[in-house]
Enzyme design. Structure first.
Site, PDB file in Angstrom:
ATOM      1  N   CYS A  79       0.844  -1.197   0.000  1.00 15.32           N
ATOM      2  CA  CYS A  79       0.000   0.000   0.000  1.00 15.32           C
ATOM      3  C   CYS A  79       0.871   1.235   0.000  1.00 15.32           C
ATOM      4  O   CYS A  79       1.923   1.276   0.621  1.00 15.32           O
ATOM      5  CB  CYS A  79      -0.883  -0.036   1.239  1.00 15.32           C
ATOM      6  SG  CYS A  79      -1.776   1.477   1.554  1.00 15.32           S
ATOM      7  N   CYS A  82       1.211   4.034   4.140  1.00 14.30           N
ATOM      8  CA  CYS A  82       2.080   4.111   5.323  1.00 14.30           C
ATOM      9  C   CYS A  82       3.510   3.790   4.941  1.00 14.30           C
ATOM     10  O   CYS A  82       3.867   2.629   4.806  1.00 14.30           O
ATOM     11  CB  CYS A  82       1.640   3.094   6.378  1.00 14.30           C
ATOM     12  SG  CYS A  82       0.104   3.490   7.166  1.00 14.30           S
ATOM     13  N   CYS A 165      -8.350  -0.264   7.123  1.00 11.45           N
ATOM     14  CA  CYS A 165      -7.071   0.444   7.262  1.00 11.45           C
ATOM     15  C   CYS A 165      -6.894   0.843   8.726  1.00 11.45           C
ATOM     16  O   CYS A 165      -7.806   1.377   9.345  1.00 11.45           O
ATOM     17  CB  CYS A 165      -7.093   1.673   6.364  1.00 11.45           C
ATOM     18  SG  CYS A 165      -5.767   2.817   6.723  1.00 11.45           S
ATOM     19  N   TYR A 334      -6.229  30.935   3.174  1.00  9.32           N
ATOM     20  CA  TYR A 334      -6.423  29.491   2.960  1.00  9.32           C
ATOM     21  C   TYR A 334      -7.200  28.941   4.165  1.00  9.32           C
ATOM     22  O   TYR A 334      -6.780  27.983   4.810  1.00  9.32           O
ATOM     23  CB  TYR A 334      -5.084  28.752   2.823  1.00  9.32           C
ATOM     24  CG  TYR A 334      -4.124  29.364   1.826  1.00  9.32           C
ATOM     25  CD1 TYR A 334      -4.089  28.902   0.512  1.00  9.32           C
ATOM     26  CD2 TYR A 334      -3.266  30.396   2.194  1.00  9.32           C
ATOM     27  CE1 TYR A 334      -3.205  29.456  -0.398  1.00  9.32           C
ATOM     28  CE2 TYR A 334      -2.388  30.956   1.278  1.00  9.32           C
ATOM     29  CZ  TYR A 334      -2.355  30.483  -0.012  1.00  9.32           C
ATOM     30  OH  TYR A 334      -1.477  31.028  -0.917  1.00  9.32           O
ATOM     31  N   ASP A 424      -2.241  28.937   5.826  1.00 11.00           N
ATOM     32  CA  ASP A 424      -2.246  27.473   5.943  1.00 11.00           C
ATOM     33  C   ASP A 424      -2.496  26.888   4.557  1.00 11.00           C
ATOM     34  O   ASP A 424      -3.548  26.329   4.284  1.00 11.00           O
ATOM     35  CB  ASP A 424      -3.349  27.061   6.934  1.00 11.00           C
ATOM     36  CG  ASP A 424      -3.386  25.561   7.160  1.00 11.00           C
ATOM     37  OD1 ASP A 424      -2.474  24.848   6.682  1.00 11.00           O
ATOM     38  OD2 ASP A 424      -4.336  25.090   7.812  1.00 11.00           O
ATOM     39  N   CYS A 451       1.926  21.964   5.524  1.00 10.54           N
ATOM     40  CA  CYS A 451       1.918  20.500   5.482  1.00 10.54           C
ATOM     41  C   CYS A 451       3.041  19.986   4.583  1.00 10.54           C
ATOM     42  O   CYS A 451       3.051  18.822   4.213  1.00 10.54           O
ATOM     43  CB  CYS A 451       0.562  19.976   5.040  1.00 10.54           C
ATOM     44  SG  CYS A 451       0.008  20.677   3.510  1.00 10.54           S
TER      45      CYS A 451
HETATM   46  N1  SAH Z   1      -6.896  26.371   7.519  1.00  8.80           N
HETATM   47  C1  SAH Z   1      -7.854  25.387   7.122  1.00  8.80           C
HETATM   48  C2  SAH Z   1      -7.643  24.839   5.702  1.00  8.80           C
HETATM   49  C3  SAH Z   1      -6.249  24.447   5.328  1.00  8.80           C
HETATM   50  S1  SAH Z   1      -6.103  23.476   3.849  1.00  8.80           S
HETATM   51  C4  SAH Z   1      -7.921  24.255   8.119  1.00  8.80           C
HETATM   52  O1  SAH Z   1      -7.054  24.126   8.972  1.00  8.80           O
HETATM   53  O2  SAH Z   1      -8.876  23.491   8.073  1.00  8.80           O
HETATM   54  C5  SAH Z   1      -5.797  24.625   2.624  1.00  8.80           C
HETATM   55  C6  SAH Z   1      -7.024  25.340   2.113  1.00  8.80           C
HETATM   56  O3  SAH Z   1      -6.594  26.256   1.126  1.00  8.80           O
HETATM   57  C7  SAH Z   1      -8.074  24.467   1.462  1.00  8.80           C
HETATM   58  O4  SAH Z   1      -9.321  24.732   2.057  1.00  8.80           O
HETATM   59  C8  SAH Z   1      -8.051  24.912  -0.009  1.00  8.80           C
HETATM   60  O5  SAH Z   1      -9.330  24.856  -0.602  1.00  8.80           O
HETATM   61  C9  SAH Z   1      -7.572  26.330   0.092  1.00  8.80           C
HETATM   62  N2  SAH Z   1      -6.884  26.908  -1.057  1.00  8.80           N
HETATM   63  C10 SAH Z   1      -6.115  26.269  -1.978  1.00  8.80           C
HETATM   64  N3  SAH Z   1      -5.582  27.149  -2.836  1.00  8.80           N
HETATM   65  C11 SAH Z   1      -6.015  28.383  -2.447  1.00  8.80           C
HETATM   66  C12 SAH Z   1      -5.781  29.708  -2.941  1.00  8.80           C
HETATM   67  N4  SAH Z   1      -5.021  29.916  -4.002  1.00  8.80           N
HETATM   68  N5  SAH Z   1      -6.370  30.735  -2.295  1.00  8.80           N
HETATM   69  C13 SAH Z   1      -7.149  30.514  -1.194  1.00  8.80           C
HETATM   70  N6  SAH Z   1      -7.411  29.293  -0.702  1.00  8.80           N
HETATM   71  C14 SAH Z   1      -6.842  28.237  -1.319  1.00  8.80           C
END
Ligand code: SAH
Length: 496
Positions: A79, A82, A165, A334, A424, A451
């Site tokens: 898989c 992991c 899983c 984001y 984020d 991430c």
């Molecule tokens: N802070 C949130 C989401 C983080 S994930 C949490 O912790 O839940 C990243 C997010 O960025 C996703 O929701 C995705 O849809 C958004 N995203 C991706 N590209 C983007 C962009 N160019 N402008 C704004 N948001 C974006």
């Protein structure tokens, strides 16, 4: 010395690559051995030969590493999910701590002493299995035409049948077996990626860990528009499962690797499930709860962190890094369904969230309402596209002199400049235009949640060249058993 394909070599593994593979040297030649653990001496067979290095397949562990553990999942080698299951959890954490540090030094250009001075130890998980609240299972057929679901074998689209899983919720198995039984009894076909025929493509399952609520979304390829045959049978069976709250279908007729279609139709129950995230005091030992908590509604298409236990620590850390006193204006870029934004809103004067997915923005607005939060506003659009307009640098696109219209059609008055920006982004990091605009907005603090340590390091370099200094960095393990790595970083403006 040179190796040839199919040669057998004995090698001691000395390092772990960024994809979790073991790295060792034989006669000065670098070998990458998937599934070999740091500290192992192994016999491996060369599968691919390059000038200065080769890829080899683990054949036999001759002397196991002290860090080697017995993986709980029988499929962990096939898989793709992991990569680190055979490595002890403490070593996994050490690997991630080093990965963050090395990226900051190598890509970010930070001095090792500076990184060591501001980097805190990674926050590990207490229970490194069964932590995921979301699973997306592909559906297909085996060689005999039987319907199967499970996971793709690493780097392929071959499905390894597995309904249980070890990273996912215990309920997944019952839900999947219920759907497979329905398919077999009612002759519902599985999607075939090669021909583009067949109905059921993927099964998305989400669980609110705090609420116990379950969501099932079936992704279907339904060009005829006839839907799931005898769907009432499926619904009747699924709703027997304790916690079942939402059953929906998503239409995806495209020949694409994108899992979800854009349209969701609720078949039974609610459109969303809910979950609660509690704030922790990250400065006290054991990170006790502060008593404050927020509840969120989550729809099938919205992003929501997959590890709710660690997310509490991650968000609480972000809150700590933001250093809010109650008066600040915070921009959360984001922002997804507004989780971090609403955490910040409890301790800030005003919060603006920016997010590309319109449904997530809708969720964010409802989440603010649900928690009685009035000082948070959400804007739909790409951060890099709408940020220059929002901070007053570009002419407003519509609605009069100082009013801005976001991609969801809502109008916004002139926005207050941020004291703190939280970002984020997805793995690819922030867009360069977004970073430039952030620099011009000149908040006193930037909290970067990432991430992917490589894009984090790249973006921190740019921000630090633009007048910021790295003050604190900390990993929060959200993805035990995998090589994925979540990091929070705090930058402060140095006044240039
Ligand atoms: N802070 C949130 C989401 C983080 S994930 C949490 O912790 O839940 C990243 C997010 O960025 C996703 O929701 C995705 O849809 C958004 N995203 C991706 N590209 C983007 C962009 N160019 N402008 C704004 N948001 C974006």
């Amino acid at each position: 010395m040179e190796f040839r394909k199919n040669d057998y070599v004995t090698v001691t593994i000395e390092d772990i690559g960024s994809d979790g593979e073991g790295i060792g040297k034989a006669d000065g030649f670098t070998l990458f051995v998937k599934d070999a653990v740091i500290g192992d001496t192994v016999e491996a067979k060369i599968v691919k030969n390059k000038k200065n290095y080769a890829y080899a397949r683990l054949e036999r562990v001759l002397k196991p590493s002290p860090f080697r553990v017995e993986p709980g999942c029988a499929y962990h080698r096939q898989c793709g999910g992991c990569q680190l299951q055979a490595l002890s959890y403490e070593e996994q954490l050490r690997f991630k701590q080093k990965k963050i540090r090395d990226n900051l030094v190598r890509i970010g250009g930070f001095a090792p002493e500076q990184v060591d001075a501001c980097m805190e130890p990674i926050i590990g998980m207490e229970q490194p299995f069964r932590y995921r609240n979301k699973a997306q299972y592909p559906v297909g057929t085996d060689r005999d035409g039987g319907i199967v679901t499970g996971f793709y074998a690493g780097r392929t689209h071959t499905i390894i049948p597995n309904t249980d899983c070890l990273l996912g919720a215990g309920e997944n198995k019952e839900i999947l077996e219920c759907i497979l039984k329905y398919m077999r009894e009612n002759h519902v076909s599985a999607y075939n990626e090669v021909t583009g025929e067949g109905l059921l493509r993927h099964i998305l399952i989400r669980k609110g860990f705090a609420s116990g609520e379950l969501m099932v979304c079936l992704v279907i390829n339904d060009k005829r528009g006839s839907g799931l045959p005898r769907r009432e049978r499926l619904i009747a069976a699924l709703r027997q499962i304790p916690g079942m709250t939402s059953i929906s279908v998503s239409l995806n007729n495209e020949r694409t690797n994108v899992i979800m279609g854009r349209e969701i139709r609720t078949l039974w129950g609610s459109d969303t499930i809910s979950d609660t995230i509690r704030v922790r005091d990250m400065r006290a030992p054991g990170y006790p709860f502060t008593g404050r908590e927020l509840t969120f509604g989550i729809s099938p298409l919205s992003f929501y962190q997959v590890n709710p236990v660690q997310t509490e620590k991650l968000y609480s850390l972000a809150l700590d890094y933001a250093g809010l006193t109650g008066r600040e204006t915070v921009w959360d870029l984001y922002c997804g369904i507004g989780t971090i934004s609403l955490f910040m809103a409890c301790s800030a004067g005003k919060v603006y969230g920016v997010e590309i997915v319109p449904q997530a923005v809708e969720d964010a607005r409802r989440n603010a309402e649900r928690n009685g939060i009035k000082n948070a506003e959400f804007l739909a659009g790409k951060a890099e596209e709408i940020l220059p307009g929002l901070c007053g640098e570009e002419k407003p696109q519509a609605g009069g002199a100082d009013v801005f219209q976001d991609a969801a059609g809502s109008y916004h008055g002139p926005l207050e400049k941020p004291d703190v920006i939280v970002v984020d982004p997805p793995r690819k990091g922030c867009d360069a235009v977004c970073l430039d605009t952030m620099l011009r907005m000149a908040p006193s603090r930037i909290v970067y949640i990432s991430c992917d340590p490589t894009t984090l390091a790249r973006d921190l370099k740019l921000l630090c060249e633009g007048g910021y200094e790295l003050r604190r960095v900390r990993g929060v393990d959200q993805f035990a058993m995998t090589v994925h790595c979540e990091t929070a970083a705090l930058l402060e403006r140095t006044g240039q």
